[in-house]
Write a protein that holds these residues in place. Sequence first.
Motif, PDB file in Angstrom:
ATOM      1  N   VAL A   6       2.689   2.475   4.978  1.00 49.78           N
ATOM      2  CA  VAL A   6       1.904   1.312   4.545  1.00 49.78           C
ATOM      3  C   VAL A   6       1.602   1.465   3.057  1.00 49.78           C
ATOM      4  CG1 VAL A   6      -0.140  -0.090   4.962  1.00 49.78           C
ATOM      5  CG2 VAL A   6       0.871   1.209   6.844  1.00 49.78           C
TER       6      VAL A   6
ATOM      7  N   LEU B 187      -0.585   6.117   5.443  1.00 47.32           N
ATOM      8  CA  LEU B 187      -1.244   5.161   4.557  1.00 47.32           C
ATOM      9  C   LEU B 187      -1.074   5.554   3.095  1.00 47.32           C
ATOM     10  CD1 LEU B 187      -4.540   4.854   6.613  1.00 47.32           C
ATOM     11  CD2 LEU B 187      -2.586   3.299   6.675  1.00 47.32           C
TER      12      LEU B 187
ATOM     13  N   GLU C 137       3.240  -3.870   4.013  1.00 45.40           N
ATOM     14  CA  GLU C 137       2.196  -4.052   3.013  1.00 45.40           C
ATOM     15  C   GLU C 137       0.821  -3.845   3.625  1.00 45.40           C
ATOM     16  OE1 GLU C 137       1.048  -7.942   0.658  1.00 45.40           O
ATOM     17  OE2 GLU C 137       3.002  -7.189  -0.037  1.00 45.40           O
ATOM     18  N   GLY C 138      -0.042  -3.199   2.877  1.00 43.26           N
ATOM     19  CA  GLY C 138      -1.400  -2.982   3.341  1.00 43.26           C
ATOM     20  C   GLY C 138      -2.256  -4.228   3.202  1.00 43.26           C
ATOM     21  N   GLY C 139      -3.520  -4.100   3.575  1.00 49.78           N
ATOM     22  CA  GLY C 139      -4.433  -5.233   3.521  1.00 49.78           C
ATOM     23  C   GLY C 139      -5.603  -4.980   2.585  1.00 49.78           C
TER      24      GLY C 139
ATOM     25  N   SER D 261       0.915  -0.511  -1.065  1.00 48.02           N
ATOM     26  CA  SER D 261       0.229  -1.592  -1.766  1.00 48.02           C
ATOM     27  C   SER D 261       1.147  -2.801  -1.943  1.00 48.02           C
ATOM     28  CB  SER D 261      -0.228  -1.110  -3.149  1.00 48.02           C
ATOM     29  OG  SER D 261      -1.079  -0.002  -3.043  1.00 48.02           O
ATOM     30  N   LYS D 262       0.529  -3.926  -2.194  1.00 38.53           N
ATOM     31  CA  LYS D 262       1.272  -5.166  -2.417  1.00 38.53           C
ATOM     32  C   LYS D 262       2.252  -4.981  -3.567  1.00 38.53           C
ATOM     33  CE  LYS D 262       0.625 -10.109  -3.218  1.00 38.53           C
ATOM     34  NZ  LYS D 262      -0.364 -11.200  -3.424  1.00 38.53           N
TER      35      LYS D 262
ATOM     36  N   ASN E  33      -1.973  -3.298  10.213  1.00 35.88           N
ATOM     37  CA  ASN E  33      -0.618  -3.718   9.850  1.00 35.88           C
ATOM     38  C   ASN E  33       0.399  -2.650  10.237  1.00 35.88           C
ATOM     39  OD1 ASN E  33      -1.788  -5.985   8.776  1.00 35.88           O
ATOM     40  ND2 ASN E  33      -1.412  -5.453   6.635  1.00 35.88           N
TER      41      ASN E  33
ATOM     42  N   ASP F 289      -7.522  -2.942   7.648  1.00 39.90           N
ATOM     43  CA  ASP F 289      -6.470  -3.964   7.642  1.00 39.90           C
ATOM     44  C   ASP F 289      -5.102  -3.302   7.483  1.00 39.90           C
ATOM     45  OD1 ASP F 289      -8.248  -6.222   7.751  1.00 39.90           O
ATOM     46  OD2 ASP F 289      -8.684  -5.887   5.633  1.00 39.90           O
ATOM     47  N   SER F 290      -5.037  -2.292   6.620  1.00 38.89           N
ATOM     48  CA  SER F 290      -3.773  -1.580   6.411  1.00 38.89           C
ATOM     49  C   SER F 290      -3.350  -0.835   7.661  1.00 38.89           C
ATOM     50  CB  SER F 290      -3.922  -0.595   5.238  1.00 38.89           C
ATOM     51  OG  SER F 290      -4.160  -1.280   4.029  1.00 38.89           O
TER      52      SER F 290
ATOM     53  N   ALA G 116      -1.601   2.887   0.520  1.00 42.52           N
ATOM     54  CA  ALA G 116      -1.864   1.574  -0.063  1.00 42.52           C
ATOM     55  C   ALA G 116      -3.057   1.571  -1.012  1.00 42.52           C
ATOM     56  CB  ALA G 116      -2.092   0.543   1.052  1.00 42.52           C
TER      57      ALA G 116
ATOM     58  N   ARG H 109      -9.144  -0.715   4.359  1.00 44.05           N
ATOM     59  CA  ARG H 109      -8.338   0.329   4.992  1.00 44.05           C
ATOM     60  C   ARG H 109      -7.964  -0.066   6.415  1.00 44.05           C
ATOM     61  NH1 ARG H 109      -8.461   4.544   8.479  1.00 44.05           N
ATOM     62  NH2 ARG H 109      -7.318   6.451   7.904  1.00 44.05           N
TER      63      ARG H 109
END
Length: 239
Positions: free
Chosen positions: A54, A11, A81-83, A56-57, A92, A88-89, A13, A86
């Motif tokens: 994962v 992670l 891309e993450g959400g 960031s946008k 994904n 959500d990321s 993101a 946390r």
Amino acid sequence: MEKEKTSAVVLAAGNGSRMHSKVKKQYMEVNGKPLIFYALQKFQESFIEEIVLVVSKGDIEYCQKEIVEKYNFSKAKKIVEGGKERYDSVRNGLHALSSDTRYVMIHDGARPFITEDILERALNGARENKACVVGMPVKDTIKIIDENKFAIETPNRSLLWLVQTPQTFEYKLILDLYDQLEEKSEELKKKGINITDDAMVVETLSDVRVKLIEGSYNNIKITTPEDIRTAEDIIRTML
């Protein structure tokens, strides 16, 4: 013997607001390398077969060129891309893994000091218990306070651990539970249940017990500028 493919979701993101820097903390240089480099390097050199990163946008292209390709992280098969949250990321990342994954390690990219020993202990813990979390016993006395910051309870320190990552699970178990979480997140929020790590997903939505195993006191999460200096000191001792 059945093949036991082990993968990692890393992670990266977060925005790192507590770092007070224009550069996102996962890309800040620590001893000449971006912070995310160190965790990815450990997974690259380990028994892990596949990494999903994962981010960031808007960061996918940057990470592909400046992290994965620049440092030849060949096991980083996908960048997604993450959400918003946390979890959500994490979801994904889990869905981006190959379906033949047997075990998955979910790791904060801001924890640069994982080791092969930690990864092996985590995998063995997941094999034996389905769900395993790396952590360490707390060193300090912990106080529970009320809304006015008065101490109301002192828990038994021998029963308290600092939770770290990687958090390691049977892949199909954690994937299914994260899909359930997507459906139940609003219901849980109304009940005042705030999911803060992957182990809590298992604890909340299943009857599987999460095993804690020893990580390392060096396995710190880089969150503030002071942590950067600590990380540089740790790296110097490792050289």
